[in-house]
Design an enzyme around this catalytic site. Structure first.
Site: not given
Ligand code: BES
Ligand code: MN
Ligand code: ZN
Length: 473
Positions: A252, A326
């Protein structure tokens, strides 16, 4: 003393009586237009010894038609915040008749007051100031409301436990430690907790959970909570417990990454709901599953292109290591299906897309079962949490097809919250399944209950426990 009043309504008898005792201070302020009635605006006065309460706060409740259980809880929470700010030892709370059951009113007010006054102690040498509040009074409710005080207390304690866990950083709350917290809570509230370690996860064939956890020095855990309330029906509650989500090899961006300690709030909500269900002795059997891992980049981390096999035998191509929720839930949800429960309800901080759709105002629901989805929405409405259902269209399935595995974990931006839920649903077998994406609601900017900048809310504790109550019937 906090006195609520609605926009555009004349002052009620109780307030007029109070006004007389305060030598007309309130009516004078009203006539000068100093008393705003808009949502959560406040007007405060010292009572100068004229009544027992030292300070009086007139709290604007906004429009009556926009006011319900949710708003009542928030108004009580705001009152607790104000009382703490005024270093009050005691707070009393009065609102006009709402036409709701007295117990429902007492429950919402108690819960709001207790959640509103809670503070995270933190780790600074100079301890942050703790609450001065020692007691609270609910005024003007018939005595049948008293039962609601206990229910509200039970809910608030569980919500504050969830918030406490959400605040703890990932060097102090990693999978094993969170599992220990679950064991302790189980002991205190009267249900059981079994913690599966890496060796046991390996034995069970949970490559997905192991894969996500493989980059961290803190190994993954699966916590199995069991509550036997009797009866023939059984519900599984499943939660995402990523104690830190760096994104892994699909790292990230750095800005705000510290907030990703919150990525375990689904698992924490499951724990909190179990505490409430056990405290209330609900006549239903509930198994709670907490899928715990820390998502880190390292030489041992799982990588884009890896294929992992989940507990039910389905294979997942990892196209983005940041879509890890997931992946861990694939194992936990298929384990729930294997246990033969009647319903599977899972909650997770799964997608940033849920925040794009609803901001911080609603939890996204994706469900394969209309009857279960309706009950989830009904439960949420009854306790004043917002849940909104998104559709499942068969066309979305092609978005997560993989050339090398049964499915891929990261389909891309389109319909991101929906495909997230649909992918996990693939692991629920034929069980009625509901997915609650709390990415926007588990951790929010300032609310009436949460004065410190961004923080955990304890969302879904009340919805999940109310759902268990509805299903128990
Ligand atoms: N924990 C995150 C979701 C999230 C992101 C919650 C920002 C709150 C704020 C999750 O694990 C994630 O990174 N999801 C990705 C999924 C994508 C790569 C398909 C997302 O939401 O960008
Ligand atoms: Mn994630
Ligand atoms: Zn995550």
């Amino acid at each position: 003393m906090v006195v609520g009043f609605f926009d555009g309504e004349a002052l009620q008898d109780v307030v007029r009586d109070l006004d007389v005792r305060l030598n007309g201070t309130i009516s004078e302020a009203v006539s000068r237009g100093e008393c705003e009635s808009t949502w959560l605006s406040g007007w405060e006065t010292a009572s100068l010894g004229l009544i027992k309460a030292r300070r009086v706060l007139l709290l604007g409740l906004g429009k009556r038609k926009e006011f319900g259980v949710r708003e009542l809880r928030l108004a009580a929470g705001q009152s607790a915040q104000k009382a703490v700010a005024a270093h009050a030892r005691s707070v009393s709370f009065w609102v006009p008749n709402l036409g709701l059951e007295p117990a429902t009113v007492a429950e919402a007010i108690t819960d709001g007051l207790m959640v509103g006054e809670w503070r995270f102690a933190g780790y600074a040498q100079q301890k942050s100031e703790q609450t001065s509040l020692k007691e609270a009074w609910i005024l003007g409710l018939p005595v049948q409301g008293a039962a609601g005080v206990e229910q509200g207390t039970i809910a608030a304690r569980a919500e504050n436990l969830v918030r406490e866990l959400g605040m703890r950083p990932s060097n102090k709350l990693y999978p094993e430690r969170l599992a220990q917290e679950a064991v302790q809570a189980a002991h205190e509230h009267g249900f059981t907790a079994e913690v599966l370690n890496e060796a046991q996860l390996h034995e069970l064939g949970m490559e997905a959970l192991l894969g996500v956890g493989s980059g961290s020095i803190y190994p993954p855990r699966l916590v199995v909570l069991r509550y036997q309330g009797g009866g023939t029906r059984s519900l599984a509650l499943v939660g995402k417990g990523i104690t830190f989500d760096s994104g892994g090899i699909s790292l990230k961006p750095g800005a705000g990454m510290e907030e990703m300690k919150f990525d375990m709030l689904g698992a924490a909500a499951v724990l909190g709901a179990m505490c409430v269900i056990a405290d209330r002795d609900l006549p239903i059997n509930v198994v709670g599953l907490m899928a715990l891992a820390q998502n880190m980049p390292s030489g041992s981390a799982y990588k884009p292109g890896d294929v992992v096999k989940a507990f039910n035998g389905k294979t997942i191509e990892v196209t983005n290591t940041d879509a890890e929720g997931r992946v861990v839930l694939a194992d936990a949800v298929s384990y729930a299906a294997h246990l033969g429960v009647d319903w599977i309800v899972e909650t997770s901080t799964l997608t940033g897309a849920a925040i794009t759709v609803f901001g911080h105002e609603a939890t996204a629901l994706v469900s394969t079962d209309d009857a279960l989805a309706d009950l989830v929405v009904q439960a949420a409405e009854a306790v004043g949490e917002r849940v909104w259902r998104l559709p499942i269209y068969p066309e979305y399935r092609q978005l997560y097809r993989s050339p090398v595995a049964d499915l891929k974990n990261s389909p891309g931006r389109e319909a991101g919250t929906i495909t997230g839920g649909m992918i996990i649903a693939e692991f629920a077998g034929d069980r009625p399944y509901a997915h609650l994406d709390i990415a926007g609601t588990a951790w929010t900017p300032v609310t009436p209950l949460n004065a410190t900048k961004n923080g955990p809310t304890g969302v879904m504790v009340r919805t999940l426990s109310r759902l268990a109550e509805l299903l128990a019937r």
